[in-house]
Design a protein around this motif. Structure first.
Motif: not given
Length: 314
Positions: A249-261
């Motif tokens: 079982r793998l849990n990922l938690e990633v910050t989702t700030e807006v990126g560059h185009a």
């Protein structure tokens, strides 16, 4: 040779095709990625480019098709004076906004494990010739040495970390999640993860491919190995993703700030705009037989979120 073993695929394509490589470089908390590629639209017009992305922004450098050369035997891409290979890169890019010059040399590439059933990260799908998009991991992590001059600022990459992947086909998936990190508190941990809506003949399915390296151990989570994805949760600016496969079982938690185009392919043409965060934070927790294997935090992770995966609400 199966298709995913080849370094270059666009040599025989005449229309609706793209191929791009992703060379990522990290030193401290700074990230600099370069994406050389070629696209061929539905009418057969070819476009050659190098995209650049960092924390500061993204840039697109167009080139003539006459500037584009690839050596399959040397696994080398040349676009004008710029060179990209599994041994390193040499850059001479210049526009009104950005100038990048210099050479970086790579150490030994850290490849994923392969076998006849899964000769690449695509698993048995490696043997099919009609997929919309193929993915390859060339190195989960390798040492860097050398210097780049970024708008005349000297950046020494000695003891930095690199990563290489690539994509080719006709279009990027209509909806997908992607993240990659090889800068965790525990230095032997490396991660690649992607989940996408995959068209297949007359239907579509959720395609998951994920590799976690922990020292000499490799944990593979994939659709072709029976992975199940729990409902994806968005909470306080984070996406929480859980994968379950047999006793893992793998849990990922990633910050989702807006990126560059960045430009992305649709039917070969670079006509879509996606957004990539070149350097975000991530936490990773792995359980085996319900016992904790490790829990680590990482930084300088790449992250892309495009659309919403079918069957999910996040």
């Amino acid at each position: 040779m199966i298709t995913t073993d080849r370094f270059f695929h666009a040599d025989k394509a005449t229309h609706s095709f793209f191929e791009g490589w992703y060379f990522k470089h990290q030193i401290g908390n700074q990230v600099y990625a370069f994406i050389p590629g070629i696209s061929i639209n539905e009418e057969g017009t070819k476009e050659v480019f190098i995209q650049v992305i960092s924390q500061q922004g993204s840039h697109y450098f167009p080139f003539s098709i006459n500037d584009f050369h690839v050596s399959e035997s040397k696994r080398l891409i040349k676009i004008g004076p710029n060179q990209f290979s599994e041994k390193g890169i040499t850059l001479a890019l210049k526009s009104k906004e950005l100038s990048v010059q210099g050479t970086l040399v790579y150490g030994k590439l850290n490849q994923i494990k392969k076998n006849r059933y899964a000769p690449s990260i695509m698993g048995p799908f490696s043997y099919l010739s009609f997929m919309e998009c193929y993915h390859g991991i060339l190195s989960m992590g390798h040492n860097l040495n050398g210097t780049l001059f970024w708008n005349k600022q000297s950046i020494n990459f000695r003891n930095g970390t690199g990563y290489i992947e690539k994509d080719w086909g006709s279009s990027f998936p209509s909806a997908y999640l992607w993240t990659q990190c090889n800068q965790f508190v525990e230095p032997t941990v490396r991660l690649f993860f992607s989940a996408a809506d995959i068209p297949f003949v007359s239907f579509s399915f959720l395609g998951v491919i994920c590799v976690v390296q922990h020292g000499e151990r490799e944990y593979r989570f994939s659709t072709y190995d029976g992975v199940k994805a729990a409902p994806i949760v968005r909470k306080n600016g984070h996406l929480i993703i859980e994968l379950i496969q047999k006793n893992l079982r793998l849990n990922l938690e990633v910050t989702t700030e807006v990126g560059h185009a960045l430009k992305a392919p649709s039917s070969g043409a670079m006509s879509r705009i996606i957004r990539e965060n070149a350097s975000t934070e991530i936490s990773l927790t792995l359980f085996k037989d319900n016992e904790l294997v490790f829990k680590v935090k990482g930084q300088s992770a790449g992250f892309e979120e495009v659309g919403i995966l079918k069957g999910f609400d996040y």
